[in-house]
Design a protein around this motif. Sequence first.
Motif, PDB file in Angstrom:
ATOM      1  N   GLU A 278       0.714  -1.184  -0.070  1.00  0.00           N
ATOM      2  CA  GLU A 278      -0.047  -0.109  -0.107  1.00  0.00           C
ATOM      3  C   GLU A 278       0.742   1.379  -0.071  1.00  0.00           C
ATOM      4  OE1 GLU A 278      -3.307  -0.101  -0.501  1.00  0.00           O
ATOM      5  OE2 GLU A 278      -3.020  -2.407  -0.232  1.00  0.00           O
ATOM      6  N   ASP A 279       2.107   1.058   0.163  1.00  0.00           N
ATOM      7  CA  ASP A 279       3.123   2.412   0.115  1.00  0.00           C
ATOM      8  C   ASP A 279       2.909   2.976  -1.068  1.00  0.00           C
ATOM      9  OD1 ASP A 279       5.474   3.793   1.394  1.00  0.00           O
ATOM     10  OD2 ASP A 279       6.192   3.120  -0.607  1.00  0.00           O
ATOM     11  N   GLU A 280       3.026   4.402  -0.896  1.00  0.00           N
ATOM     12  CA  GLU A 280       2.863   5.256  -2.240  1.00  0.00           C
ATOM     13  C   GLU A 280       3.638   6.445  -1.620  1.00  0.00           C
ATOM     14  OE1 GLU A 280      -1.154   5.708  -3.941  1.00  0.00           O
ATOM     15  OE2 GLU A 280      -0.872   7.874  -3.031  1.00  0.00           O
ATOM     16  N   GLN A 281       4.320   7.034  -2.713  1.00  0.00           N
ATOM     17  CA  GLN A 281       5.165   8.452  -2.536  1.00  0.00           C
ATOM     18  C   GLN A 281       4.993   9.404  -3.569  1.00  0.00           C
ATOM     19  OE1 GLN A 281       9.237   7.513  -1.211  1.00  0.00           O
ATOM     20  NE2 GLN A 281       8.447   5.397  -0.959  1.00  0.00           N
ATOM     21  N   VAL A 282       4.908  10.755  -3.215  1.00  0.00           N
ATOM     22  CA  VAL A 282       5.004  11.718  -4.431  1.00  0.00           C
ATOM     23  C   VAL A 282       6.236  12.580  -4.057  1.00  0.00           C
ATOM     24  CG1 VAL A 282       3.934  13.711  -5.103  1.00  0.00           C
ATOM     25  CG2 VAL A 282       2.664  11.593  -4.396  1.00  0.00           C
ATOM     26  N   SER A 283       7.082  12.593  -4.907  1.00  0.00           N
ATOM     27  CA  SER A 283       8.582  13.319  -4.892  1.00  0.00           C
ATOM     28  C   SER A 283       8.609  14.323  -5.753  1.00  0.00           C
ATOM     29  CB  SER A 283       9.729  12.378  -5.187  1.00  0.00           C
ATOM     30  OG  SER A 283       9.899  11.381  -4.369  1.00  0.00           O
ATOM     31  N   LEU A 284       9.133  15.643  -5.263  1.00  0.00           N
ATOM     32  CA  LEU A 284       9.350  17.040  -6.117  1.00  0.00           C
ATOM     33  C   LEU A 284      10.801  16.832  -6.256  1.00  0.00           C
ATOM     34  CD1 LEU A 284       7.385  19.222  -3.617  1.00  0.00           C
ATOM     35  CD2 LEU A 284       6.555  17.808  -5.603  1.00  0.00           C
ATOM     36  N   VAL A 285      11.110  17.007  -7.429  1.00  0.00           N
ATOM     37  CA  VAL A 285      12.306  16.703  -8.013  1.00  0.00           C
ATOM     38  C   VAL A 285      12.835  17.958  -8.917  1.00  0.00           C
ATOM     39  CG1 VAL A 285      14.161  14.946  -8.933  1.00  0.00           C
ATOM     40  CG2 VAL A 285      12.013  14.332  -8.131  1.00  0.00           C
ATOM     41  N   PHE A 286      13.687  18.682  -8.601  1.00  0.00           N
ATOM     42  CA  PHE A 286      13.920  19.881  -9.436  1.00  0.00           C
ATOM     43  C   PHE A 286      15.534  19.588 -10.007  1.00  0.00           C
ATOM     44  CE2 PHE A 286      16.049  24.136  -9.500  1.00  0.00           C
ATOM     45  CZ  PHE A 286      15.096  24.691 -10.468  1.00  0.00           C
ATOM     46  N   PHE A 287      15.519  19.604 -11.325  1.00  0.00           N
ATOM     47  CA  PHE A 287      16.753  19.292 -11.825  1.00  0.00           C
ATOM     48  C   PHE A 287      17.431  20.696 -12.501  1.00  0.00           C
ATOM     49  CE2 PHE A 287      14.034  15.561 -12.599  1.00  0.00           C
ATOM     50  CZ  PHE A 287      14.906  14.509 -12.251  1.00  0.00           C
ATOM     51  N   PHE A 288      18.503  21.041 -11.691  1.00  0.00           N
ATOM     52  CA  PHE A 288      19.022  22.479 -12.221  1.00  0.00           C
ATOM     53  C   PHE A 288      20.182  22.058 -13.113  1.00  0.00           C
ATOM     54  CE2 PHE A 288      21.204  26.605 -11.329  1.00  0.00           C
ATOM     55  CZ  PHE A 288      20.361  27.161 -11.788  1.00  0.00           C
ATOM     56  N   GLU A 289      20.126  23.100 -14.291  1.00  0.00           N
ATOM     57  CA  GLU A 289      21.314  22.881 -15.274  1.00  0.00           C
ATOM     58  C   GLU A 289      22.346  24.127 -15.385  1.00  0.00           C
ATOM     59  OE1 GLU A 289      18.520  21.673 -18.339  1.00  0.00           O
ATOM     60  OE2 GLU A 289      18.246  19.898 -17.186  1.00  0.00           O
ATOM     61  N   ALA A 290      22.197  24.616 -16.435  1.00  0.00           N
ATOM     62  CA  ALA A 290      23.168  25.793 -16.658  1.00  0.00           C
ATOM     63  C   ALA A 290      22.713  26.385 -17.751  1.00  0.00           C
ATOM     64  CB  ALA A 290      24.651  25.349 -16.916  1.00  0.00           C
ATOM     65  N   ASP A 291      23.100  27.836 -18.301  1.00  0.00           N
ATOM     66  CA  ASP A 291      22.818  28.375 -19.447  1.00  0.00           C
ATOM     67  C   ASP A 291      22.913  27.264 -20.479  1.00  0.00           C
ATOM     68  OD1 ASP A 291      22.236  30.713 -18.124  1.00  0.00           O
ATOM     69  OD2 ASP A 291      24.254  31.360 -18.429  1.00  0.00           O
ATOM     70  N   PRO A 292      22.108  27.263 -21.410  1.00  0.00           N
ATOM     71  CA  PRO A 292      22.273  26.268 -22.417  1.00  0.00           C
ATOM     72  C   PRO A 292      23.529  26.436 -23.477  1.00  0.00           C
ATOM     73  CG  PRO A 292      20.358  27.445 -22.933  1.00  0.00           C
ATOM     74  CD  PRO A 292      20.947  27.920 -21.561  1.00  0.00           C
ATOM     75  N   GLN A 293      24.128  27.607 -23.468  1.00  0.00           N
ATOM     76  CA  GLN A 293      25.070  28.103 -24.250  1.00  0.00           C
ATOM     77  C   GLN A 293      26.307  28.014 -23.618  1.00  0.00           C
ATOM     78  OE1 GLN A 293      23.375  31.312 -26.315  1.00  0.00           O
ATOM     79  NE2 GLN A 293      23.491  30.177 -28.468  1.00  0.00           N
ATOM     80  N   ALA A 294      26.406  27.755 -22.190  1.00  0.00           N
ATOM     81  CA  ALA A 294      27.459  27.860 -21.588  1.00  0.00           C
ATOM     82  C   ALA A 294      28.580  26.884 -21.766  1.00  0.00           C
ATOM     83  CB  ALA A 294      27.312  27.592 -19.873  1.00  0.00           C
ATOM     84  N   LEU A 295      29.665  27.148 -21.811  1.00  0.00           N
ATOM     85  CA  LEU A 295      30.922  26.139 -22.076  1.00  0.00           C
ATOM     86  C   LEU A 295      31.421  25.575 -20.858  1.00  0.00           C
ATOM     87  CD1 LEU A 295      32.664  24.713 -24.178  1.00  0.00           C
ATOM     88  CD2 LEU A 295      34.496  26.764 -23.825  1.00  0.00           C
ATOM     89  N   ILE A 296      31.199  24.125 -20.728  1.00  0.00           N
ATOM     90  CA  ILE A 296      31.415  23.661 -19.396  1.00  0.00           C
ATOM     91  C   ILE A 296      33.131  23.211 -19.412  1.00  0.00           C
ATOM     92  CG2 ILE A 296      31.018  21.973 -17.731  1.00  0.00           C
ATOM     93  CD1 ILE A 296      28.981  24.190 -18.110  1.00  0.00           C
ATOM     94  N   GLU A 297      33.936  24.017 -18.984  1.00  0.00           N
ATOM     95  CA  GLU A 297      35.385  23.567 -19.330  1.00  0.00           C
ATOM     96  C   GLU A 297      36.011  23.134 -18.071  1.00  0.00           C
ATOM     97  OE1 GLU A 297      37.684  26.462 -21.879  1.00  0.00           O
ATOM     98  OE2 GLU A 297      36.546  27.739 -20.783  1.00  0.00           O
ATOM     99  N   PRO A 298      36.445  21.718 -17.880  1.00  0.00           N
ATOM    100  CA  PRO A 298      36.872  21.196 -16.662  1.00  0.00           C
ATOM    101  C   PRO A 298      37.871  22.078 -16.113  1.00  0.00           C
ATOM    102  CG  PRO A 298      36.509  19.589 -18.346  1.00  0.00           C
ATOM    103  CD  PRO A 298      36.476  21.021 -19.136  1.00  0.00           C
TER     104      PRO A 298
END
Length: 329
Positions: A278-298
């Motif tokens: 009978e267990d059920e759950q509702v999760s709130l999940v916020f996926f944060f990224e970056a500016d889509p044109q941002a260059l991710i340089e290690p």
Amino acid sequence: MRTEIPTVDLKEWQSHGPGRRDDETAAAVDTALRETGMFLLTGHDVPRASGEEFREAGLSFFRLPRETKLRYEIQGQYDNGWREVHRNVGIPDAAVNGADTAPDLHESIYVGPTHRTGDAHFDGLFYPANRWPEELPQLQAAADAYTAHMVRVAEQVNGLFADLLGLPRDFFNSRARKATWTQNVSWYPSLSRLGQVGTGRMRNAPHTDLGTFTLLNRQPGKGGLEVWNEVDGWFPPAYPQDSDTLIVILGDLMELWTDGRWRALRHRVPAPGADAAEDEQVSLVFFFEADPQALIEPLAAPVGGGRGLEPAVAGESILGKLGVPLTPA
């Protein structure tokens, strides 16, 4: 012995200037991000009522007839709207047999930012329109209120990451002025509601997230989050289930950005056993990224991990992993 997952009080962290923070906490968080890829967050000032209103509005949507929900169904891998019981859209764990083929035992509704550049193709790729159900106007109101808090907390977490790495405090935020993000409400129905399910089916199959980090607001219950590291294998991290604690989950972009110093969290949500049908759950999940044109340089060593990863453009990296073409057909 299971790895200890540290807790950061965000309000306390921000109350101290650079050089006066708790070195023990900073070291513990850095270690957890190196070894596992997560920590717990308190002191974030997200009202419990805001999360509960959003959670209840989402659950009201899931209870609508399927024919109604289909009017708001997403149309692609990186889109907003309703997704029926579905395959995970993170990076599947190829080491787990069938992880990338068996549909996950949850359904979700996704919303995103309303940024616009004026370039219809670009905006369609990275800022897809939201599909708000006419039947539930309270869903948009609850989502807007809650996601405003999530964006604020995400900016503060970006500042915390910069502090840990000894970088200028706006290092990550300066590359996230119009960041892509996705907020979902995910409903894990009870097994009694789903009926017979196959052996090994999961509420959420093993994967890593695509962005820089994720803020998870979870409910107590069986079949909750499990995480993996090389010391412990799979284990359920300790979580104060009667609190407003958020879980910070590191994603692929931050592993790339730190050149492997920190690792994207490998995680899953198993289905509960027959004793918790009978267990059920509702999760709130916020996926944060970056500016889509941002260059991710290690980042170079010693700040970065020295793995020699290749730079990537944030939006291209995310859409590429989802198999979304960047140019019109």
